[in-house]
Write a protein that holds these residues in place. Structure first.
Motif, PDB file in Angstrom:
ATOM      1  N   HIS A  26       0.720  -1.180  -0.073  1.00 18.68           N
ATOM      2  CA  HIS A  26       0.154  -0.003  -0.033  1.00 18.68           C
ATOM      3  C   HIS A  26       0.891   1.462  -0.099  1.00 18.68           C
ATOM      4  N   LEU A  27       1.986   1.132   0.705  1.00 15.75           N
ATOM      5  CA  LEU A  27       2.806   2.062   0.671  1.00 15.75           C
ATOM      6  C   LEU A  27       3.545   2.570  -0.563  1.00 15.75           C
ATOM      7  N   ALA A  28       3.938   1.496  -1.367  1.00 17.96           N
ATOM      8  CA  ALA A  28       4.322   1.570  -2.634  1.00 17.96           C
ATOM      9  C   ALA A  28       3.407   2.132  -3.668  1.00 17.96           C
ATOM     10  N   SER A  29       2.145   1.758  -3.634  1.00 25.19           N
ATOM     11  CA  SER A  29       1.314   2.079  -4.528  1.00 25.19           C
ATOM     12  C   SER A  29       0.747   3.622  -4.210  1.00 25.19           C
ATOM     13  N   GLY A  30       1.093   4.038  -3.001  1.00 21.57           N
ATOM     14  CA  GLY A  30       0.528   5.398  -2.729  1.00 21.57           C
ATOM     15  C   GLY A  30      -0.776   5.415  -1.854  1.00 21.57           C
ATOM     16  N   LYS A  31      -1.507   4.175  -1.743  1.00 21.49           N
ATOM     17  CA  LYS A  31      -2.732   4.117  -1.236  1.00 21.49           C
ATOM     18  C   LYS A  31      -2.504   4.665   0.390  1.00 21.49           C
ATOM     19  N   LEU A  32      -1.346   4.320   0.850  1.00 24.53           N
ATOM     20  CA  LEU A  32      -0.985   4.570   2.183  1.00 24.53           C
ATOM     21  C   LEU A  32       0.267   5.516   1.985  1.00 24.53           C
ATOM     22  N   VAL A  33       0.506   6.420   3.083  1.00 28.33           N
ATOM     23  CA  VAL A  33       1.598   7.184   3.166  1.00 28.33           C
ATOM     24  C   VAL A  33       2.133   7.234   4.619  1.00 28.33           C
ATOM     25  N   GLU A  34       3.778   6.974   4.485  1.00 31.96           N
ATOM     26  CA  GLU A  34       4.173   6.932   5.815  1.00 31.96           C
ATOM     27  C   GLU A  34       4.292   8.555   6.605  1.00 31.96           C
ATOM     28  N   LEU A  35       4.082   8.465   7.667  1.00 34.59           N
ATOM     29  CA  LEU A  35       3.907   9.704   8.501  1.00 34.59           C
ATOM     30  C   LEU A  35       5.219   9.709   9.530  1.00 34.59           C
ATOM     31  N   LEU A  36       5.819  10.715   9.761  1.00 39.75           N
ATOM     32  CA  LEU A  36       6.736  10.815  10.585  1.00 39.75           C
ATOM     33  C   LEU A  36       7.769   9.916  10.347  1.00 39.75           C
ATOM     34  N   PRO A  37       8.530  10.025   9.149  1.00 35.95           N
ATOM     35  CA  PRO A  37       9.610   9.200   8.767  1.00 35.95           C
ATOM     36  C   PRO A  37      10.889   9.203   9.572  1.00 35.95           C
ATOM     37  N   GLN A  38      11.056  10.339  10.148  1.00 37.24           N
ATOM     38  CA  GLN A  38      12.303  10.397  11.109  1.00 37.24           C
ATOM     39  C   GLN A  38      11.908   9.644  12.268  1.00 37.24           C
ATOM     40  N   TRP A  39      10.884   9.076  12.593  1.00 36.88           N
ATOM     41  CA  TRP A  39      10.601   8.133  13.693  1.00 36.88           C
ATOM     42  C   TRP A  39      10.011   6.657  13.397  1.00 36.88           C
ATOM     43  N   ARG A  40      10.201   5.874  14.035  1.00 32.07           N
ATOM     44  CA  ARG A  40       9.811   4.524  13.450  1.00 32.07           C
ATOM     45  C   ARG A  40       9.581   3.435  14.650  1.00 32.07           C
ATOM     46  N   GLY A  41       8.428   2.752  14.391  1.00 32.78           N
ATOM     47  CA  GLY A  41       8.098   1.739  15.489  1.00 32.78           C
ATOM     48  C   GLY A  41       9.205   0.792  15.859  1.00 32.78           C
ATOM     49  N   ILE A  42       9.145   0.137  16.908  1.00 29.89           N
ATOM     50  CA  ILE A  42      10.062  -0.778  17.648  1.00 29.89           C
ATOM     51  C   ILE A  42      10.137  -1.720  16.655  1.00 29.89           C
ATOM     52  N   SER A  43      11.308  -2.659  16.748  1.00 28.78           N
ATOM     53  CA  SER A  43      11.433  -3.610  15.820  1.00 28.78           C
ATOM     54  C   SER A  43      10.689  -4.911  16.222  1.00 28.78           C
ATOM     55  N   ALA A  44      10.234  -5.694  14.860  1.00 32.45           N
ATOM     56  CA  ALA A  44       9.374  -6.727  15.251  1.00 32.45           C
ATOM     57  C   ALA A  44       9.764  -7.908  14.345  1.00 32.45           C
ATOM     58  N   ASP A  45      11.170  -8.140  14.289  1.00 28.87           N
ATOM     59  CA  ASP A  45      11.344  -9.126  13.081  1.00 28.87           C
ATOM     60  C   ASP A  45      10.706 -10.555  13.243  1.00 28.87           C
ATOM     61  N   PHE A  46      10.730 -11.238  12.298  1.00 25.51           N
ATOM     62  CA  PHE A  46      10.161 -12.623  11.976  1.00 25.51           C
ATOM     63  C   PHE A  46      11.267 -13.669  12.475  1.00 25.51           C
ATOM     64  N   HIS A  47      10.944 -14.507  13.255  1.00 27.06           N
ATOM     65  CA  HIS A  47      12.311 -15.708  13.293  1.00 27.06           C
ATOM     66  C   HIS A  47      11.427 -17.086  13.389  1.00 27.06           C
ATOM     67  N   ALA A  48      12.304 -18.076  12.623  1.00 27.74           N
ATOM     68  CA  ALA A  48      11.850 -19.261  12.475  1.00 27.74           C
ATOM     69  C   ALA A  48      12.490 -19.914  13.917  1.00 27.74           C
ATOM     70  N   VAL A  49      11.856 -20.532  14.584  1.00 28.63           N
ATOM     71  CA  VAL A  49      12.252 -20.943  15.900  1.00 28.63           C
ATOM     72  C   VAL A  49      11.926 -22.503  16.117  1.00 28.63           C
ATOM     73  N   TYR A  50      13.214 -23.243  16.463  1.00 31.98           N
ATOM     74  CA  TYR A  50      13.179 -24.547  16.918  1.00 31.98           C
ATOM     75  C   TYR A  50      14.113 -25.040  18.030  1.00 31.98           C
ATOM     76  N   GLN A  51      13.621 -26.259  18.572  1.00 34.75           N
ATOM     77  CA  GLN A  51      14.362 -26.679  19.832  1.00 34.75           C
ATOM     78  C   GLN A  51      15.713 -26.963  19.271  1.00 34.75           C
ATOM     79  N   GLN A  52      16.778 -26.887  20.335  1.00 36.20           N
ATOM     80  CA  GLN A  52      18.165 -27.245  20.170  1.00 36.20           C
ATOM     81  C   GLN A  52      18.133 -28.695  20.492  1.00 36.20           C
ATOM     82  N   ARG A  53      18.777 -29.297  19.583  1.00 34.19           N
ATOM     83  CA  ARG A  53      19.058 -30.743  19.547  1.00 34.19           C
ATOM     84  C   ARG A  53      20.535 -31.125  18.918  1.00 34.19           C
ATOM     85  N   ARG A  54      20.916 -32.331  19.268  1.00 33.58           N
ATOM     86  CA  ARG A  54      22.218 -32.779  18.647  1.00 33.58           C
ATOM     87  C   ARG A  54      22.177 -32.836  17.230  1.00 33.58           C
ATOM     88  N   HIS A  55      20.869 -33.550  16.790  1.00 33.46           N
ATOM     89  CA  HIS A  55      20.874 -33.549  15.215  1.00 33.46           C
ATOM     90  C   HIS A  55      19.620 -32.930  14.708  1.00 33.46           C
TER      91      HIS A  55
END
Length: 324
Positions: free
Chosen positions: A251-280
């Motif tokens: 929507h930002l790329a198409s212009g349907k939405l416009v970013e406000l306050l570009p000098q400020w940004r929301g906190i990081s919310a990265d996506f991770h693939a999470v799995y249990q530690q194991r030997r194999h």
């Protein structure tokens, strides 16, 4: 061996949570499942669970049998997996958990492609409102926002993501001036309601100085517990939204939405693939996580200034999945 069959049966019973659910999953009658549990308890000489048809609660002995038994089954599975890796084709079950919005839009299509490329893999994607426990629910991998707090988990970042403050051009044409996050108090903000203690507070970091933060208590006449609804409200010009890059970049790329306050940004919310530690780590799991790392940026273009994916152990903070 009968002992291994009993371990498999009891683990499935514990994961299902009731005799009725176990009977349904195994395609057996309720009486047959109940009888088998009684036979197992008679062989071991202890009560493993107190139960009704609707609910099953493990005893201390049942918890011990499940924990040790699951470890034995896991070691056997790892052994067979290691021996089978001499073959070229990936195979076996792959159970994935993700939240509804991101899972439906991005994880499901990639799992579909992965299973097409590897027909021996038996993929299962379970979408939920909140992330589920990997071990307790029997998942191989979970797609999570933020780093896992559990140090026993391994997290590979598959997508750099931050929240973006945005509004429709129609709203911007009539909105009051907005130069700092604090001025959001004078604007109708579109509120995502699913965390009563935090839903009305938006947090920002200055783009040039990440240590400079602002938390703003916001309000507005429209709210929803669904992120897609909030985005549509923003597109309709009802006010200001704080949504994730993955959710609004088109929507930002198409212009349907416009970013406000570009000098400020929301906190990081990265996506991770999470799995249990194991030997194999099973080859199919390693391959799927690597596939997500490679293909996810093709679906969601990188944010300006985003870093590179990597491997992390647990111990970090977790952002709320819906607020992401």
């Amino acid at each position: 061996m009968a002992q291994l069959d009993d371990l498999v049966f009891f683990r499935q019973l514990a994961l299902a949570g009731s005799l009725t659910a176990t009977a349904r999953e195994l395609g057996l009658s309720l009486s047959a499942v109940s009888k088998r549990l009684k036979q197992l308890e008679a062989r071991l000489g202890v009560e493993l669970a107190s139960r009704t048809t609707r609910r099953l609660t493990l005893t201390a002995e049942g918890e011990r049998y499940l924990t040790r038994g699951s470890a034995i089954l896991e070691e056997l599975s790892e052994l067979e997996e290691a021996l089978g890796e001499q073959q070229a084709a990936l195979s076996g079950p792959l159970k994935v958990n993700a939240t509804f919005g991101f899972g439906r839009r991005h994880v499901a299509p990639l799992l579909s492609v992965f299973c097409t490329l590897n027909p021996g893999v038996e993929g299962v994607l379970e979408l939920t409102n909140y992330p589920l426990s990997l071990g307790e629910q029997g998942f191989d991998v979970g797609i999570r926002v933020g780093e896992p707090p559990d140090s026993r988990l391994v997290a590979r970042r598959i997508l750099a993501n931050r929240r973006v403050l945005c509004a429709a051009p129609g709203y911007m044409a009539r909105m009051a001036a907005l130069t700092t996050p604090a001025e959001l108090a004078a604007h109708p903000c579109l509120i995502l309601r699913e965390n009563d203690s935090d839903y009305a507070v938006w947090r920002f970091q200055h783009r040039d100085d990440p240590l400079r933060e602002q938390a703003v208590k916001i309000a507005g006449p429209l709210a929803s517990n669904d992120g897609e609804v909030i985005v549509q409200m923003a597109l309709d010009g009802h006010g200001v939204a704080l949504r994730s890059w993955w959710d609004v970049h088109e929507h930002l790329a198409s212009g349907k939405l416009v970013e406000l306050l570009p000098q400020w940004r929301g906190i990081s919310a990265d996506f991770h693939a999470v799995y249990q530690q194991r030997r194999h780590v099973p080859a199919r799991l390693r391959a799927f996580v690597a596939f997500l790392e490679e293909r996810m940026p093709e679906r969601v273009p990188p944010m300006p200034g985003a870093g590179q994916p990597g491997v992390r152990r647990g111990g970090g903070a977790v952002a709320h999945p819906h607020n992401a």
